[in-house]
Each structure stands twice: as C-alpha cells, then as structure tokens.
Enzyme design. Sequence first.
Site, PDB file in Angstrom:
ATOM      1  N   LYS A 119      20.731  18.227  47.505  1.00 36.93           N
ATOM      2  CA  LYS A 119      21.405  16.964  47.788  1.00 36.93           C
ATOM      3  C   LYS A 119      22.775  16.943  47.109  1.00 36.93           C
ATOM      4  O   LYS A 119      23.788  16.784  47.746  1.00 36.93           O
ATOM      5  CB  LYS A 119      20.565  15.775  47.310  1.00 36.93           C
ATOM      6  CG  LYS A 119      19.421  15.360  48.242  1.00 36.93           C
ATOM      7  CD  LYS A 119      18.292  16.325  48.330  1.00 36.93           C
ATOM      8  CE  LYS A 119      17.304  16.062  49.429  1.00 36.93           C
ATOM      9  NZ  LYS A 119      16.206  15.210  49.104  1.00 36.93           N
ATOM     10  N   TRP A 147       8.938   9.483  48.816  1.00 40.15           N
ATOM     11  CA  TRP A 147       8.836  10.517  47.777  1.00 40.15           C
ATOM     12  C   TRP A 147       8.047  10.005  46.593  1.00 40.15           C
ATOM     13  O   TRP A 147       7.210  10.729  46.044  1.00 40.15           O
ATOM     14  CB  TRP A 147      10.225  10.982  47.358  1.00 40.15           C
ATOM     15  CG  TRP A 147      11.009  11.594  48.479  1.00 40.15           C
ATOM     16  CD1 TRP A 147      12.223  11.186  48.949  1.00 40.15           C
ATOM     17  CD2 TRP A 147      10.626  12.717  49.304  1.00 40.15           C
ATOM     18  NE1 TRP A 147      12.608  11.991  50.000  1.00 40.15           N
ATOM     19  CE2 TRP A 147      11.659  12.934  50.240  1.00 40.15           C
ATOM     20  CE3 TRP A 147       9.513  13.559  49.331  1.00 40.15           C
ATOM     21  CZ2 TRP A 147      11.621  13.956  51.190  1.00 40.15           C
ATOM     22  CZ3 TRP A 147       9.474  14.578  50.281  1.00 40.15           C
ATOM     23  CH2 TRP A 147      10.512  14.761  51.189  1.00 40.15           C
ATOM     24  N   ASP A 174      12.226  11.350  39.273  1.00 42.62           N
ATOM     25  CA  ASP A 174      12.728  12.178  40.368  1.00 42.62           C
ATOM     26  C   ASP A 174      14.178  11.744  40.608  1.00 42.62           C
ATOM     27  O   ASP A 174      14.445  10.609  41.005  1.00 42.62           O
ATOM     28  CB  ASP A 174      11.878  11.931  41.623  1.00 42.62           C
ATOM     29  CG  ASP A 174      12.311  12.785  42.812  1.00 42.62           C
ATOM     30  OD1 ASP A 174      13.376  13.416  42.745  1.00 42.62           O
ATOM     31  OD2 ASP A 174      11.566  12.793  43.817  1.00 42.62           O
TER      32      ASP A 174
HETATM   33  C1  LIG Z   1      14.758  15.504  49.106  1.00 43.37           C
HETATM   34  C2  LIG Z   1      13.885  14.823  48.122  1.00 43.37           C
HETATM   35  C3  LIG Z   1      12.614  15.324  47.800  1.00 43.37           C
HETATM   36  C4  LIG Z   1      12.033  16.547  48.450  1.00 43.37           C
HETATM   37  O1  LIG Z   1      12.654  17.694  48.047  1.00 43.37           O
HETATM   38  P1  LIG Z   1      12.159  19.145  48.506  1.00 43.37           P
HETATM   39  O2  LIG Z   1      13.088  20.047  47.767  1.00 43.37           O
HETATM   40  O3  LIG Z   1      12.294  19.221  49.979  1.00 43.37           O
HETATM   41  O4  LIG Z   1      10.740  19.312  48.072  1.00 43.37           O
HETATM   42  C5  LIG Z   1      11.889  14.637  46.839  1.00 43.37           C
HETATM   43  N1  LIG Z   1      12.365  13.532  46.242  1.00 43.37           N
HETATM   44  C6  LIG Z   1      13.566  13.027  46.539  1.00 43.37           C
HETATM   45  C7  LIG Z   1      14.047  11.794  45.854  1.00 43.37           C
HETATM   46  C8  LIG Z   1      14.369  13.645  47.498  1.00 43.37           C
HETATM   47  O5  LIG Z   1      15.568  13.130  47.798  1.00 43.37           O
END
Ligand SMILES: *Cc1c(COP(=O)(O)O)cnc(C)c1O
Length: 358
Positions: free
Chosen positions: A194, A100, A170
């Site tokens: 999540k 990511w 993030d």
């Molecule tokens: C799941 C996740 C993403 C991607 O998220 P989407 O909603 O599918 O775009 C990005 N960064 C992290 C750290 C994640 O856990």
Amino acid sequence: MRVYNFSAGPAVLPEEVLKKAASELFEYGDSGQSVMEMSHRSKEYEAIHGDCGALFREVLGIPGNYKVLFLQGGANMQFDMIPLNLMVKGKADFVVTGQWAGKAQSEAMRYGTANIVASSKDKTFSYIPELDSGTFDPEADYFHICYNNTIFGTKFPALPDTGSVPLVADMSSCILSEPADVSKYGLIYACAQKNVAPAGVTVVIIREDLIRDLSGSKVPTMLQYKTYADSDSLYNTPPTYSIYMCKLVLEWIKSKGGLAAMKQHNEKKAAVLYDYLDSSKLFKSTVEKKFRSLMNVPFVTGNEEFDKKFIKEAKAAGFVNLAGHRSVGGMRASIYNAMPIEGVEKLVEFMKKFEEDN
Ligand SMILES: *Cc1c(COP(=O)(O)O)cnc(C)c1O
C-alpha cells in the site's frame, strides 16, 4: 504515458523511486548484477538489508526496545502469527471495524478466545465505535485494532487506552503516512504494497518482551517472531527486491522531510477531495467526518449506473483503479504518500466536470 493510479494496493510508488530503481535495475553499483540476482548472503545485499532496517527505525522513530522484522505472507499471515506468538493465556480483545479487522478476529479464534469488544458492522463500518476501557479484558494477551480501514475509509481518531495489555495494530494502509508513537504499541504490522514497497515484504515492529521462545512448541519455526528477530530477518531468503524498494521509498520519504512532511502533504490532498465531496450535489463521502481516513477515500453517487459510468469515464481520462472494493461497490480513491497533489486536484476537476454533465 503514466496514469494517476488510485489503487488500494498494490499501489502507486513515487516516480523518483521507480526511476532510481530503473537506473539500478541492470547493474547495482559496480556489483555487476541486479539486486534481483544477488545472493542474500552477499555483502552488497546485506548492506541494502541493513540500511532498510536502519532507515525504518530512523524515519518512524522506533525506540531501541523494538525489533523491525521483514517477513513474507502479507498482513493475512499476521492474523495467524500474532495469536500463535502472543496468546499465552489464550485470549485477546478485538475491535471489528471492517473486513480486515474481522479476519484478524476470526483467525485468532483458531487459537483461543477472540473477544469482540466493539464493532461498527451495524452501519457498514462507516465509523469507529466509541470504546469504553471498562469493557476491555485486563487479562487479555493483547488488544487488536485495524488502525486504518482500507476498504471502508475509516481511521481511529485516537488510540484506545489498553493499560498494560499490549496494543497490536494493523497499519497496512497507513504506516509511514504520518508520524506514529511506536512506544504506545506492543506490535505494529503492515504489508508493503500500500504505502511502503511492492508486494512481497511485510513489516513487523515488535516490542522485545513480546518475542517469545517457542522452541519447544508446535508453532512452526517460520511462524515464530524469534526466528526472524534472532537472524535479522535472514533466517531464510527474504524478499530481497521488495526490501531494496522499501529502502528507496524510505530514502525518498527522508528527502521530502520525513513523516511530519508526509502528514502535511497527505492532509492537504485529503482536504482537496473531502472538501469537494462535502460540497458536491452528486458525489458524497460514505464516512462520518471525524473518522475519515487520510489514505483511502470511498464515495458514491447513490446511483449504481452513475457510479459505473463515472469509473469508466475516469479510466478513459487517465484516473485508474477508482472502483470501490468488490464487497462495497461505489468508488474509492486511495491517495497514499506517492500520489502527488496534482493527481487529486485533477481528479476533483474531472469529478466537477462529470457533475456538471450529468
Ligand atoms: C491490504 C490489507 C490487508 C491484506 O494484506 P495482504 O498482504 O494481502 O495479506 C490487511 N489489512 C489491511 C488493513 C490491508 O489494507
């Protein structure tokens, strides 16, 4: 019968929240409608929307000079919105600690210079690289990290000191898992699926001075933070049901004692699993101790056949979604807020038995 769900996302939600949602699904209060059927301009929905934002501020302790925005497009859309809104001088620094973080960096390259300050790619992202603030660009528009690496199970042990350069994080897989000092960040973003709510909503917490007026620019209206900040995230139809669920999750966290209590609960769960992994002769953690995530715990046996056998037998015993990310294999147990301690204890019991039998 409900299983123990170790999915990395969409992931387990608190049972109390699901039951509450079920009780209100057909008719919300005395509105005569389901939340799913309501106009987003109705007073009933506006109250839910307002409460969700207020609870987010309260639970996370968000200072007054930050806005909480509810967007769509997932964390992936933030990989574009952040550079589109924050790159003024046209450069930013990135720490690449996983897939990511790498995507955030590579998307940003579309808009300017996306400088990689450090990376842990050399050891399959099993650690967080040491950072030397002398190598950071003091002229960068922002400094980006992925605070908790969902796929590789690592977490920053400390925040980098970026001086006056806004820190952007993030937090998709760790937001609300423990207290956070929001004032240390320029922008925090997290997709919901999540630890926050079902898929559909993405939360952005942004310092007000970073919300720029891009009205004369080519940046689409829907990709400008200001559009959402000015309309209280009601410029167009927001993901109303996800926002309603987010409100229920926040109420649940509050009823459990807030983020300090969540942290305690999560540390306890993680310790049960890591302690066993460190003592097992069959299973082992793939992450260096001081960088271990509280939320995502990858592990391996070192033998692909055993990994497969374990995942299959675990599933049959009611422990589901334990396969590692398709890019890394092995196993991964995601143990978000909603995973009860019994889920982890029973998983460890099952692992011990598997170890004895194999
Ligand atoms: C799941 C996740 C993403 C991607 O998220 P989407 O909603 O599918 O775009 C990005 N960064 C992290 C750290 C994640 O856990």
